[in-house]
Design a protein around this motif. Structure first.
Motif: not given
Length: 184
Positions: A45-51, A172-184
């Motif tokens: 969200i911050m990145f959108i405002f930065i752009l 995008v990677w940081l945003a996806l971390l919250g939804f998809l991250y799982q430790e192996s």
């Protein structure tokens, strides 16, 4: 001026929430006060405002805050201590360069330092990817890390526009971390 005041208040409230529990006691390091989903989406969200406000002091201040949010993400992701140290080193150098830019320090001074930080970012992201199960996060992270790390060595002769792709993808990677991250 109102933008800066609003930004300062929001930053202080967020940091306060992250560091104190609701009873006012210092935080318990084993308790998650803010979810990884929230921490991952805030930089996006911050990145959108930065752009939208690119090139202004306000977008520069948001860029510094964007990197400070990542301080709360690094300890949540599985990685060896040395890799987390690289992540913290990246954030430290990028925040320092952001402040240098706000203070009108020449890009010829600040940018090489920032690129050195990007080498550390590449180390952290690639190492985190070694410990995640999600293939999209893993491959995207490897791509971002490889691009950032490689560009850092040739940034003196390549155009800055080459950083746009990994810059957008890391958000995008940081945003996806919250939804998809799982430790192996």
């Amino acid at each position: 001026m109102a933008k800066y005041l609003m930004f300062g208040i929001i930053a202080l409230v967020f940091i306060g929430i992250c560091l104190l529990n609701w009873k006012g006691y210092p935080f318990d390091t084993h308790k998650e006060y803010v979810s990884l989903k929230v921490l991952g989406v805030i930089p996006a969200i911050m990145f959108i405002f930065i752009l939208l406000d690119s090139g202004t002091k306000f977008s520069g201040a948001l860029g510094v805050a964007y990197h400070l949010i990542i301080f709360f993400i690094i300890p949540r992701l599985k990685a060896p201590t040395w890799a987390k140290a690289a992540g913290y080193g990246w954030i430290t150098l990028d925040v320092a360069c952001g402040i240098m830019t706000l203070a009108n320090v020449a890009a010829s001074i600040a940018m090489p330092i920032r690129l050195g930080g990007h080498v550390l970012c590449a180390i952290w992201i690639i190492t985190v990817c070694l410990f995640t199960k999600n293939k999209a996060l893993k491959y995207m992270g490897f791509f971002i890390g490889a691009w950032l790390g490689t560009y850092s060595f040739f940034g003196g002769v390549l155009p800055m526009t080459y950083l746009l792709v990994p810059g957008a993808l890391v958000v995008v990677w940081l945003a996806l971390l919250g939804f998809l991250y799982q430790e192996s």
